[in-house]
Scaffold this active site. Structure first.
Site, PDB file in Angstrom:
ATOM      1  N   HIS A  21      32.909  24.809  89.697  1.00 44.54           N
ATOM      2  CA  HIS A  21      31.739  25.379  90.362  1.00 44.54           C
ATOM      3  C   HIS A  21      30.517  24.591  89.917  1.00 44.54           C
ATOM      4  CE1 HIS A  21      28.713  28.249  91.670  1.00 44.54           C
ATOM      5  NE2 HIS A  21      29.645  29.001  92.223  1.00 44.54           N
ATOM      6  N   GLN A  65      38.995  23.780  90.811  1.00 40.98           N
ATOM      7  CA  GLN A  65      37.606  23.764  91.269  1.00 40.98           C
ATOM      8  C   GLN A  65      36.624  23.900  90.113  1.00 40.98           C
ATOM      9  OE1 GLN A  65      35.531  27.122  93.601  1.00 40.98           O
ATOM     10  NE2 GLN A  65      35.854  25.557  95.156  1.00 40.98           N
ATOM     11  N   ARG A 112      31.462  23.174  97.321  1.00 39.27           N
ATOM     12  CA  ARG A 112      31.372  23.134  95.869  1.00 39.27           C
ATOM     13  C   ARG A 112      31.811  21.803  95.277  1.00 39.27           C
ATOM     14  NH1 ARG A 112      33.609  29.261  94.479  1.00 39.27           N
ATOM     15  NH2 ARG A 112      31.648  30.314  94.993  1.00 39.27           N
ATOM     16  N   HIS A 114      36.056  26.849  87.449  1.00 39.86           N
ATOM     17  CA  HIS A 114      35.844  28.151  88.086  1.00 39.86           C
ATOM     18  C   HIS A 114      37.087  28.738  88.745  1.00 39.86           C
ATOM     19  CE1 HIS A 114      33.627  31.358  89.971  1.00 39.86           C
ATOM     20  NE2 HIS A 114      33.888  30.929  91.196  1.00 39.86           N
ATOM     21  N   GLU A 159      26.673  31.290  93.482  1.00 35.51           N
ATOM     22  CA  GLU A 159      26.251  30.475  94.612  1.00 35.51           C
ATOM     23  C   GLU A 159      25.244  31.228  95.474  1.00 35.51           C
ATOM     24  OE1 GLU A 159      28.579  27.955  98.102  1.00 35.51           O
ATOM     25  OE2 GLU A 159      29.578  28.460  96.212  1.00 35.51           O
ATOM     26  N   LEU A 169      28.994  31.805  84.906  1.00 41.15           N
ATOM     27  CA  LEU A 169      28.698  31.535  86.308  1.00 41.15           C
ATOM     28  C   LEU A 169      27.276  31.907  86.701  1.00 41.15           C
ATOM     29  CD1 LEU A 169      29.916  30.607  89.032  1.00 41.15           C
ATOM     30  CD2 LEU A 169      30.472  32.994  89.476  1.00 41.15           C
ATOM     31  N   ARG A 178      38.071  25.427  97.488  1.00 36.38           N
ATOM     32  CA  ARG A 178      37.851  26.776  98.012  1.00 36.38           C
ATOM     33  C   ARG A 178      36.395  26.970  98.398  1.00 36.38           C
ATOM     34  NH1 ARG A 178      35.799  31.397  96.142  1.00 36.38           N
ATOM     35  NH2 ARG A 178      35.830  30.902  93.912  1.00 36.38           N
ATOM     36  N   PHE A 182      26.346  30.790 102.473  1.00 38.04           N
ATOM     37  CA  PHE A 182      27.028  30.222 101.309  1.00 38.04           C
ATOM     38  C   PHE A 182      27.465  28.801 101.657  1.00 38.04           C
ATOM     39  CE2 PHE A 182      29.235  32.163  97.442  1.00 38.04           C
ATOM     40  CZ  PHE A 182      28.108  32.876  97.048  1.00 38.04           C
TER      41      PHE A 182
END
Length: 593
Positions: free
Chosen positions: A239, A237, A287, A352, A256, A253, A387, A124
């Site tokens: 995304h 954040q 991100r 996100h 990821e 979404l 994050r 990730f």
């Protein structure tokens, strides 16, 4: 109104929120024996926003990359957060995440497996190793299912579809909560010696968001109004990969995990542009970097037809995609009429996650309000300015458990009955019914739509002083209009009435987001200011903490805690050495196969 004539329940520990953090807290609070525990959910059990977390839970189990360690997970999380995280929160998290994931497996979670029968882990963005334990691309759903069954097997009272509108106080200590049943609108009071906030984030303040309808910041706003400190509110954040088309699903979404399994980003000129923005990590950059990169490509005229970038996983083959990413395959095919096994698809940044929130103690999750604890997305301290993907699911396991322990201990030590002044109940009943006195008042849906437009335009992925100041002025005007929001009909099955309180909470938090963004005169992590494009060493020494006052929000600068030398040493070297064998969690092969 006499509190004794109203539906009233008394518990030792009250957990607000029935997502992963809330259920994990409730399980731990009830494990001590002898204490009564209740969970209050705004929606139905099993429908919390946790199900939207798809890619996996980050933990240094080391099943795929044996050199992974808690030290490296600590380094990655601090670096991603641009070092305004609470180092002790991150240390506790990195050390305990693996044990919590393995514990979940022992409770019945069915993870994907390696050929040897161990939990499979995938790559990730921003993680030095393949670290995310996953169940295809439905990890959040499996986590919630496991915790749900664990909770209902225990002596835990569960209240579904209840909206909480106020936290109640016994002098300076928490005493419970006031709310109503969404189905018929009748009021209910919950007395409690300790309360755990696990109410999630507030992504619905933005128009394009991956968040579900519950994410209106109820817990953070209510805590703020009783004096709880909120921190890092400017850190929101975006995304990098949300659906773009059709408009009805814009922002939904795209995990990821697509990039973790080999997905590649291209611009309209078929250039793999992440090679320019982050040659080392490329699509698996953090991100904040990937989201800004897509935004810059669109601004430069190299975007897709609907204003995003192309994401392509088709080169991995249909069998691989359907096995590793079944949810994404079905989602894009059903909602976007796109077969990702055959062609690329459009993605763009979507709101996100909220890194800011209620300031919580690293070990206990305690807030500055005695008896009030916070865990999960509603809490602040772990993620800093950005994050890492996969840290959210591990977060709710680690700190849900710790909040449950601390709440249980606090409640057990609190002697005597909880006392709630009737004036608090009377004031709240009057306030909650007031919209019915204005049947032709402001429409809460209109206010919400306008708020989303303001926040998206003035406090979105890119910011500057003038834009933020204009946005703050607009939010304050919306707050004035919101005082006249009205509701028609009765209290039963009335979503318009429910929306009034959601909007009030979102307006409160939107103001704090903008005020925090104005104070942080730099670019750091998810906070990108074009008038202050650099990350400044001096600004990195501070967290911005918000305190409620009748005269308005008060912001104070609080020094970022200084790491001890041993942790500074970990951050000074990119990859920590492999841990000793005695530090490895004890995982049974095929424990949940």
């Amino acid at each position: 109104m006499n509190i004794e004539t109203m539906e009233t329940h008394s518990f030792d520990v009250l957990v607000l929120g029935s997502g992963g953090a809330g259920l994990r807290a409730a399980v731990e609070a009830a494990s001590g024996g002898g204490l009564s525990v209740a969970v209050i959910g705004k929606s139905l059990l099993g429908k919390a926003h946790t199900v939207m977390a798809e890619g996996g839970a980050a933990a240094s189990i080391g099943n795929v990359d044996s050199l992974d360690s808690w030290q490296t997970h600590f380094y990655d999380t601090m670096k991603s957060g641009h070092y305004i995280n609470n180092f002790r929160t991150v240390e506790v998290f990195a050390k305990e995440a693996a044990a919590r994931v393995l514990e979940l497996e022992q409770w019945g979670a069915v993870f994907d497996r390696t050929p040897e029968g161990l939990i499979m882990q995938r790559a990730f963005g921003g993680h030095s190793f393949r670290r995310l334990a996953h169940i295809g691309d439905r990890t959040g759903m499996e986590l919630l299912r496991t915790l749900q069954y664990k909770a209902i097997s225990m002596d835990i009272s569960i209240f579904q579809e209840v909206t909480i509108t106020r936290l109640l106080m016994d002098k300076d200590r928490i005493a419970g909560a006031f709310g109503y049943y969404r189905a018929d609108g009748h009021f209910v009071v919950f007395k409690a010696k300790a309360v755990v906030l696990a109410t999630g984030g507030w992504g619905k303040v933005y128009k394009v968001t991956s968040n579900s309808w519950e994410s209106t910041g109820d817990g953070a706003a209510m805590a703020y109004r009783i004096g709880a400190e909120l921190q890092d509110m400017e850190m929101v954040q975006f995304h990098p990969t949300g659906m773009v088309w059709p408009p009805g699903v814009a922002g939904l979404l795209v995990t990821e995990g697509v990039r973790g399994e080999g997905g590649i980003l291209y611009n309209s000129e078929k250039e793999r542009f992440m090679l320019r923005y982050d040659p080392e990590r490329q699509e698996l950059s953090t991100r904040d970097v990937v989201a800004r990169s897509i935004f810059k490509e669109v601004q430069a005229g190299r975007g897709t037809p609907h204003g995003g970038a192309w994401l392509d996983i088709s080169h991995k083959g249909a069998d691989f995609i359907k096995r590793k990413l079944p949810g994404m395959y079905e989602q894009l095919l059903t909602l976007g009429d796109v077969d990702i096994t055959k062609s690329p698809f459009e993605v763009a940044p979507t709101c996100h996650y909220t890194m800011g929130g209620v300031k919580a103690h690293a070990e206990t999750c305690a807030t500055n309000i005695p008896g009030l604890f916070a865990a999960g997305e509603v809490a602040c301290g772990l993620h800093g300015a950005n994050r890492l993907g996969g840290n959210s699911l591990a977060d709710i396991l680690v700190f849900g458990r710790r909040a449950g322990i601390a709440a249980r201990d606090f409640a057990g030590s609190r002697k005597g009955e909880v006392s709630i002044p009737e004036s608090q109940i009377e004031e709240e009943v009057t306030r909650v019914l007031e919209p019915f006195n204005r049947p032709n008042g402001e429409n809460p849906y209109t206010i919400h739509e306008e708020l989303q437009a303001v926040m998206s335009t003035h406090a979105g992925i890119v910011r500057d002083q003038q834009t933020l100041e204009e946005g703050l002025e607009k939010v304050l005007k919306l707050q004035e209009r919101a005082k006249n929001m009205g509701a028609q009909g009765g209290r039963a099955y009335n979503p318009g009435w429910h929306a009034v309180f959601d909007v009030e909470n979102m307006l409160t938090l939107s103001e704090l987001i903008i005020r925090g963004a104005l104070e942080r005169k730099e670019s750091r992590g998810a906070h990108w200011r074009t008038d202050y494009p650099d990350e400044l060493e001096e600004m990195g020494k501070w967290n911005f903490v918000h305190e409620y006052s009748p005269d308005g929000d008060r912001i104070k600068q609080v020094p970022v805690p200084t790491m001890p030398p041993a942790l500074q040493e970990i951050c000074a070297r990119p990859v920590a050495p492999g841990r000793e064998a005695s530090d490895k969690p004890n995982q049974r092969k095929g424990a949940s196969s």
